[in-house]
Design a protein around this motif. Structure first.
Motif, mmCIF file in Angstrom:
data_model
loop_
_atom_site.group_PDB
_atom_site.id
_atom_site.type_symbol
_atom_site.label_atom_id
_atom_site.label_comp_id
_atom_site.label_asym_id
_atom_site.label_seq_id
_atom_site.Cartn_x
_atom_site.Cartn_y
_atom_site.Cartn_z
ATOM 1 N N GLY A 105 58.656 93.386 61.729
ATOM 2 C CA GLY A 105 58.795 92.323 60.732
ATOM 3 C C GLY A 105 58.618 90.928 61.286
ATOM 4 O O GLY A 105 59.014 89.950 60.647
ATOM 5 N N ASP A 106 58.017 90.824 62.460
ATOM 6 C CA ASP A 106 57.772 89.518 63.069
ATOM 7 C C ASP A 106 56.492 88.933 62.460
ATOM 8 O O ASP A 106 55.393 89.110 62.985
ATOM 9 C CB ASP A 106 57.635 89.674 64.589
ATOM 10 C CG ASP A 106 57.334 88.357 65.302
ATOM 11 O OD1 ASP A 106 57.327 87.304 64.634
ATOM 12 O OD2 ASP A 106 57.091 88.391 66.523
ATOM 13 N N LYS A 107 56.634 88.222 61.334
ATOM 14 C CA LYS A 107 55.461 87.739 60.604
ATOM 15 C C LYS A 107 54.675 86.703 61.388
ATOM 16 O O LYS A 107 53.444 86.673 61.317
ATOM 17 C CB LYS A 107 55.886 87.166 59.249
ATOM 18 C CG LYS A 107 56.285 88.231 58.234
ATOM 19 C CD LYS A 107 56.412 87.637 56.849
ATOM 20 C CE LYS A 107 56.672 88.725 55.808
ATOM 21 N NZ LYS A 107 56.713 88.175 54.436
ATOM 22 N N GLN A 108 55.378 85.847 62.125
ATOM 23 C CA GLN A 108 54.651 84.844 62.896
ATOM 24 C C GLN A 108 53.849 85.511 64.012
ATOM 25 O O GLN A 108 52.694 85.151 64.258
ATOM 26 C CB GLN A 108 55.626 83.815 63.471
ATOM 27 C CG GLN A 108 54.910 82.616 64.078
ATOM 28 C CD GLN A 108 55.749 81.356 64.026
ATOM 29 O OE1 GLN A 108 56.872 81.362 63.557
ATOM 30 N NE2 GLN A 108 55.203 80.258 64.506
ATOM 31 N N GLY A 109 54.460 86.501 64.678
ATOM 32 C CA GLY A 109 53.728 87.242 65.701
ATOM 33 C C GLY A 109 52.578 88.027 65.105
ATOM 34 O O GLY A 109 51.491 88.121 65.698
ATOM 35 N N GLU A 110 52.792 88.579 63.908
ATOM 36 C CA GLU A 110 51.724 89.330 63.237
ATOM 37 C C GLU A 110 50.555 88.411 62.887
ATOM 38 O O GLU A 110 49.385 88.767 63.086
ATOM 39 C CB GLU A 110 52.276 89.989 61.975
ATOM 40 C CG GLU A 110 51.270 90.883 61.271
ATOM 41 C CD GLU A 110 51.858 91.555 60.030
ATOM 42 O OE1 GLU A 110 51.097 92.260 59.331
ATOM 43 O OE2 GLU A 110 53.060 91.361 59.743
ATOM 44 N N ALA A 111 50.876 87.224 62.362
ATOM 45 C CA ALA A 111 49.819 86.275 62.015
ATOM 46 C C ALA A 111 49.031 85.864 63.251
ATOM 47 O O ALA A 111 47.798 85.752 63.212
ATOM 48 C CB ALA A 111 50.420 85.045 61.337
ATOM 49 N N LEU A 112 49.733 85.649 64.366
ATOM 50 C CA LEU A 112 49.059 85.278 65.614
ATOM 51 C C LEU A 112 48.139 86.395 66.092
ATOM 52 O O LEU A 112 47.002 86.143 66.514
ATOM 53 C CB LEU A 112 50.099 84.952 66.683
ATOM 54 C CG LEU A 112 49.553 84.593 68.075
ATOM 55 C CD1 LEU A 112 48.656 83.373 68.005
ATOM 56 C CD2 LEU A 112 50.710 84.348 69.052
ATOM 57 N N ALA A 113 48.627 87.631 66.002
ATOM 58 C CA ALA A 113 47.803 88.772 66.421
ATOM 59 C C ALA A 113 46.578 88.910 65.529
ATOM 60 O O ALA A 113 45.456 89.154 66.006
ATOM 61 C CB ALA A 113 48.639 90.047 66.395
ATOM 62 N N LEU A 114 46.772 88.749 64.216
ATOM 63 C CA LEU A 114 45.645 88.852 63.278
ATOM 64 C C LEU A 114 44.602 87.771 63.545
ATOM 65 O O LEU A 114 43.391 88.048 63.566
ATOM 66 C CB LEU A 114 46.157 88.726 61.841
ATOM 67 C CG LEU A 114 46.950 89.920 61.302
ATOM 68 C CD1 LEU A 114 47.673 89.542 60.016
ATOM 69 C CD2 LEU A 114 46.032 91.118 61.059
#
Length: 664
Positions: A105-114
């Protein structure tokens, strides 16, 4: 980029932290220290050493179940591979990171990865896949921004920190011909905090604060106001060394303003019921086209990249996109050159005005044909361009051909029209005018000798940027008395505040009762703290309100409730403010808009008293006698003024004022 000395210090501290963590058998501390060492090695260009330590950090994170540490290591390794031309290896690590951040649920990390995967796809010639991942990243960033609730400054900072992903997505949309999607995305990169405030309303914190919180807030505001007053004092006295003192003061003020915003964010954390977790909806091409009359074209500029400046032209029935410049730094320099030429009647301006027209507007001539009104949404340095003065050689100046209206961005046009039609109390008075205030001597500032200062307010024609030694008082503005007298003839029951009667406390108490607000006085632009930019009023008389200082700041205007349909700031450079990434120009116009005034007329440079008195008289006559719309009234007044005196043909005289917001 930190200096090599600072990087070396950071590396040494990380090494010391690593040794201490090993001694204590602190595996979490070891992993964190190794990660910091890796970041320092990359910045120092020591990639081999990065690969010595970062895989160790990754292994430790996996061993102890530190998902965030694992993600950070994977993304760091992937980024270095990507930056060194190894996209296949980069993708391997990014794709390992993505499911971890999604699951946790780490949305900021997910956005960075995307976004990182988007970079790789773009670099390997897969623009469609790249766009897909960038769009997913932007969607997550929008969710994260919404959850910041009422933290306006935090929202601004968050958008500024993630804006490169928005622009990368925008660039791909433009290259793939997805112009409507690109237009919608542009709306998410401009004036977001302003739109959020208009959408959710200003939050009144005062009723929820404890006495201690109120005292703390008041103390911080007082510090900021004192520093701001000192800037004006030093500007008035303008002693040797004022420039150096100004820079020192600016830094002090930034520190206090930062503390004030941190305090405000802390209040939202303590009072979560006040933090409305929603963001205002931005507009689409179809929605803005519905609002536009047939005779109007909207021109929305965006600096998509340093080598890609675009113009979106929207009409009732079409959308067109043009690349109008490829070198932002050159454009910025040219904008300053044109602005300075128009702001000085001794300087030639026509060649620069024609050059800018050819670059910015000539490509869109087909869309402008048959239109009578242009709504211009600048971006970046284009806020300094006096668009009315641009010249097409064959058609003359833009201000002669069209009504010119400014807006923060296309969604702002919709917002301005909405603000103009919102139900609110009918203003009982016609016009409140503050002109020719009795500024008093520099003694009005009190004993502020220990606080460094700022720019001068030094001449009778309302400038603040030029230097003149030896002044000991804010110079009076007798020419603005003529302006006030002219308006009094048009509005016999006007409330005219001049001399010592032009008190800040009086303006605050009465401004909400008038249809028009007109300030003919000095303007002070604080580019270190834009919400402390101010309208300079009379020296406090000591009886009306001892807490007032005679400077009506943007922050104070922001806190007011106005019922005026128009505010005119007939002062120098009132169109200026701080140009923030993702926000546009923040200053007096921003504050007036939030306070409920849908239209503002402000100046782009120091104005001339005589010509301004004539121009403003004609402008209000057009509004009240000829019943013209606001933009049409300003256009006609400008054309009329040029005929009154041959020297008035220079833009310095006829083109200093711009109209923001609702034009009707």
């Amino acid at each position: 980029m930190p200096s090599r000395l600072l990087l070396a210090l950071a590396l040494r501290l990380a090494e010391e932290a690593l040794a201490l963590a090993k001694e204590r058998k602190d595996r979490c501390g070891e992993g964190a220290a190794l990660g910091r060492m890796g970041a320092a090695y990359v910045s120092l260009g020591q990639n081999d050493k990065f690969f010595d330590v970062t895989p160790q950090a990754l292994a430790i994170a996996r061993e102890i179940g530190d998902k965030r540490g694992e993600t950070n290591a994977l993304v760091s390794i992937g980024k270095l591979y990507s930056n060194t031309g190894q996209p296949v290896k980069a993708m391997e690590f990014y794709q390992q990171a993505l499911p971890i951040v999604t699951a946790t649920g780490d949305k900021q990390g997910e956005a960075l990865a995307l976004a990182s995967i988007g970079v790789v796809y773009k670099g390997t010639g897969h623009p469609e896949k790249s766009l897909e991942f960038y769009q997913r990243a932007v969607s997550l960033y929008e969710d994260l921004r919404a959850n910041l609730g009422g933290y306006t400054e935090a929202k601004t900072a968050f958008l500024a920190s993630t804006i490169t992903t928005y622009y990368a997505c925008l660039s791909l949309q433009l290259k793939q011909g997805k112009h409507q999607d690109a237009f919608a995305l542009v709306q998410k990169t401009k004036a977001r905090s302003l739109l959020d405030l208009l959408g959710s309303g200003k939050v009144d914190l005062s009723s929820s604060l404890t006495p201690e919180e109120k005292a703390q807030e008041q103390a911080l505001r007082q510090q900021a106001d004192t520093l701001n007053t000192a800037m004006v004092k030093e500007g008035v006295e303008n002693e040797i060394g004022s420039k150096k003192r100004y820079e020192a003061l600016k830094e002090q003020l930034k520190t206090v303003e930062s503390k004030l915003q941190t305090f405000t964010d802390t209040l939202y954390a303590r009072h979560p019921e006040l933090a409305q977790k929603r963001i205002a909806k931005t507009t689409t091409v179809a929605e803005i086209a519905k609002l536009l009359p047939e005779d109007t074209a909207l021109l929305d500029f965006v600096v998509a990249a340093k080598d890609d400046i675009r113009l979106f032209v929207v009409t009732k029935s079409s959308l067109a996109v043009y690349q109008v410049a490829r070198n932002y730094e050159a454009l910025k320099g040219d904008a300053t050159k044109l602005h300075d030429a128009c702001a000085d009647p001794r300087k030639p301006y026509l060649i620069e005005a024609q050059k800018f027209y050819k670059s910015l507007l000539h490509p869109a001539e087909a869309q402008l044909k048959g239109k009578k009104r242009l709504i211009i949404c600048p971006d970046g340095a284009l806020w300094d361009v006096p668009f009315a003065a641009l010249n097409s050689k064959t058609g003359g100046s833009l201000g002669t051909r069209f009504e010119i209206v400014y807006a923060y961005y296309s969604t702002g046009v919709e917002a301005a029209l909405k603000v103009a039609t919102l139900p609110k109390p009918v203003a009982k008075g016609s016009i409140l005018v503050a002109a020719n205030p009795a500024f008093g001597s520099s003694d009005r500032f009190g004993d502020l000798k220990e606080i460094p200062g700022q720019r001068p307010i030094d001449k009778a024609s309302r400038p603040i940027d030029s230097v003149s030694r030896g002044g000991r008082a804010i110079p009076s503005l007798p020419g603005t008395q003529r302006e006030a007298d002219t308006l009094h003839k048009l509005f016999p029951i006007a409330n005219i505040l001049t001399g010592s009667n032009a008190q800040e406390a009086t303006v605050k108490a009465q401004a909400g009762n008038y249809r028009y607000l007109h300030f003919a006085t000095h303007g002070f632009v604080n580019d270190g703290s834009p919400l402390l930019s101010s309208i300079v009023l009379a020296k406090p008389n000591g009886t009306t309100d001892i807490q007032e200082d005679g400077f009506l700041t943007a922050r104070e205007i922001y806190g007011m409730t106005l019922n005026a349909e128009l505010a005119v700031l007939s002062a120098c450079n009132t169109a200026r403010g701080e140009n923030r990434t993702g926000e546009g120009v923040i200053g007096l116009t921003w504050a007036l808009f939030v306070a409920g005034c849908p239209t503002q007329v402000v100046s782009q440079w120091a104005v001339d008293d005589a010509s301004t008195a004539l121009l403003m008289g004609r402008f209000y006559e057009n509004l009240t006698v000829r019943r013209l719309g606001k933009a049409a009234a300003l256009k006609e007044a400008e054309s009329w003024l040029k005929k009154q005196n041959p020297k008035y043909a220079h833009p310095y005289y006829w083109a200093p004022f711009v109209l923001n917001g609702a034009w009707k």
